[in-house]
Write an enzyme that holds these catalytic residues in place. Structure first.
Site: not given
Ligand SMILES: *Cc1c(COP(=O)(O)O)cnc(C)c1O
Length: 394
Positions: A182, A210, A242
Site C-alpha cells: 500500500s 490495492h 478502494k
Molecule cells: C485499506 C487496506 C486495508 C483495510 O481495509 P478497510 O476496508 O479500509 O478497513 C487492509 N489491507 C490493506 C493492504 C489495505 O490497503
C-alpha cells in the site's frame, strides 16, 4: 498513591509527535467531486484517493444505493448471524466468489476487521504467522490478536520467509502478504511465495486491497494475474472501499474456510452487517469494474504518462507499475514541505511518514485514478518540476 495519569501520558506522546513533526492532522473535506476536493473553502485536485477506477461517483452505483435504501431501509439492524444477512449481501458474496474464481466469499464490514477475523479464526498460540515487513497494519494486528508467533521477513525476500518457516517445522503456519503493497505500490512475488508454501506445507493468504479491481484478468486481482487458484492461495482477502468505490471487504476461498470463519471470526460474528444498500451498490460496482474495461486502460495510460514524466524530471520513483506511485524523499520534514508546496499549487498529495513507513523513508504517496485526466497528470508533473529536489539544481 503515585499512579501515573493515563491521559497525561497520552498527551506527552502526542506532544512528542508534534515536536518531531510527525503529528497527524484531521482535515475535513467539505465536498468531493471526483478527484476534486473542497477543503477549507479551496478546491484541490487530489492525488491521494484509493478510488482507482473512479467508481465512487458512478451514477449506477448511486442509483443502486438509493433504490435499495428506499426499499430496504438504511441499517441492516443486526449482525449477519442474527437477522442482518439480507439478499443484497448474499448476491454480492456470490458475485465476488465468481469474479475471483473461488468457491465462496464472506463479507466483512471493513478490511481491517476481515484481516483481524481471518487471522484470529485460523491461528492460535503455538502456531506461526510469517509476514512481509511491509504488510498492512491490520495483518500485523491480526497476527498479534491471534496469539501466534509473528515473524516478519524483509520486504519480498522469499528465501528469508523460507528460513522463518523452516525454523518452526512442526507448527501450523500461515504466510500472509499484501498483493500490492500500500505504501510502495509494488506487487508481491506471489508465484514464488506459493511455491514456498506448497513446499513448506504452509497456508498462503493474500490481502489484495490495492490489486483487486485494478490488476489481473477483468480486474480480478494480483492472485489471478499470477495464475494462482484457490488451491495455491486458499485465503484471499480484498476490500470494496478502494477500486470498487464503496466500503467493506470480503474473504474468498474454499467452502470449508468460509464456513469456519462464520463460526469463529469474532469481527464477523459480533458486529452489525453492512447496510444492504451498500451491498447493492457494491454489486453494481462488481459488474461495472468487470465490464467498463476502459477504466483500467485509462488508468494504465495515466500511470505510464506519470512515470515517463517523473523519470524525465529525475524524480525518486519507486519500482511500481500500480496506481500507487510514491516519490521517496527520505526526510519527514522535506516530505511535509513538498506536500505543502504542492498544496499551494492546488494539489493534494499526502506526506507519508513514520510510523506508517520506516523512519528515513518518508514519501509523497501519489495515487492515480481513472477519474483523472491527462491534463491533471501534466499539472502534477509541472508542479513537481517546480519544487526543489535534493541533489537537483532546479
Ligand atoms: C485499506 C487496506 C486495508 C483495510 O481495509 P478497510 O476496508 O479500509 O478497513 C487492509 N489491507 C490493506 C493492504 C489495505 O490497503
Amino acid at each position: 498513591m503515585s499512579r501515573p495519569d493515563l491521559l497525561q501520558r497520552l498527551a506527552a506522546s502526542t506532544a512528542e509527535r508534534e515536536r518531531t513533526q510527525l503529528l497527524r492532522r484531521l482535515r475535513t473535506v467539505e465536498h468531493a467531486d471526483g478527484p476534486w476536493l473542497e477543503i477549507g473553502g479551496r478546491r484541490l485536485l487530489s492525488f491521494c484517493s484509493n478510488d482507482y477506477l473512479g467508481l465512487a461517483r458512478h451514477p449506477q452505483l448511486i442509483d443502486a444505493l438509493v433504490r435499495a435504501a428506499r426499499e430496504e431501509g438504511v441499517g441492516s439492524a443486526s449482525a449477519h448471524l442474527i437477522c442482518g444477512h439480507r439478499a443484497e449481501h448474499a448476491e454480492l458474496e456470490e458475485a465476488l466468489a465468481v469474479w475471483t474464481g473461488r468457491e465462496r466469499a464472506l463479507l466483512f464490514s471493513t478490511g481491517y476487521m476481515a484481516n483481524l477475523g481471518v487471522l484470529q479464526a485460523l491461528l492460535g498460540p503455538g502456531d506461526v504467522c510469517v509476514q512481509d515487513k511491509l504488510n498492512h497494519a491490520c495483518l500485523l494486528d491480526g497476527a498479534k490478536l491471534s496469539g501466534a508467533e509473528l515473524k516478519r521477513y524483509p520486504h519480498a525476500d522469499v528465501a528469508a520467509a523460507g528460513r522463518q518457516l523452516d525454523a518452526r517445522p512442526d507448527a501450523v503456519a500461515l504466510l500472509a502478504t499484501d498483493g500490492v503493497f500500500s505504501m510502495d505500490g509494488d506487487v508481491a512475488p506471489l508465484r514464488e511465495l506459493a511455491a514456498l508454501c506448497a513446499d513448506a506445507q504452509a497456508t498462503l493468504m493474500v490481502d489484495d486491497a490495492h490489486g483487486f479491481g485494478v490488476l489481473g484478468p477483468h480486474g480480478s486481482g494480483t492472485v489471478n494475474a499470477a495464475g494462482l487458484g484457490q488451491h495455491q492461495v486458499p485465503v484471499l482477502m480484498a476490500t470494496l472501499g478502494k477500486a470498487l468505490g464503496c466500503a467493506g471487504a470480503f474473504v474468498a476461498g474454499p467452502a470449508a474456510l468460509i464456513e469456519g470463519l462464520l463460526q469463529f471470526a469474532r469481527p464477523y460474528i459480533y458486529t452489525t452487517a453492512m447496510p444492504p444498500a451498500l451491498a447493492a451498490a457494491a454489486l453494481e460496482a462488481v459488474q461495472l469494474a468487470q465490464t467498463e474495461t476502459w477504466r483500467r486502460a485509462k488508468l494504465a495510460a495515466l500511470i505510464t504518462r506519470f512515470r515517463r514524466g517523473a523519470g524525465e524530471l529525475g524524480l525518486p520513483l519507486l519500482a511500481s507499475s500500480s496506481a500507487i506511485q510514491p516519490l521517496l524523499l527520505g526526510s519527514a520534514a522535506a516530505t511535509f514541505a513538498a506536500a505543502q508546496a504542492l498544496e499551494r499549487h492546488g494539489l493534494l498529495v499526502t506526506a507519508i511518514r513514520a510510523p506508517t513507513v520506516p523512519a528515513g523513508q518518508a514519501r509523497l504517496r501519489i495515487t492515480l485514478s481513472a477519474a483523472h485526466e491527462t491534463a491533471h497528470v501534466d499539472q502534477l508533473l509541472g508542479a513537481l518540476e517546480s519544487l526543489h529536489w535534493p541533489g537537483h539544481s532546479g
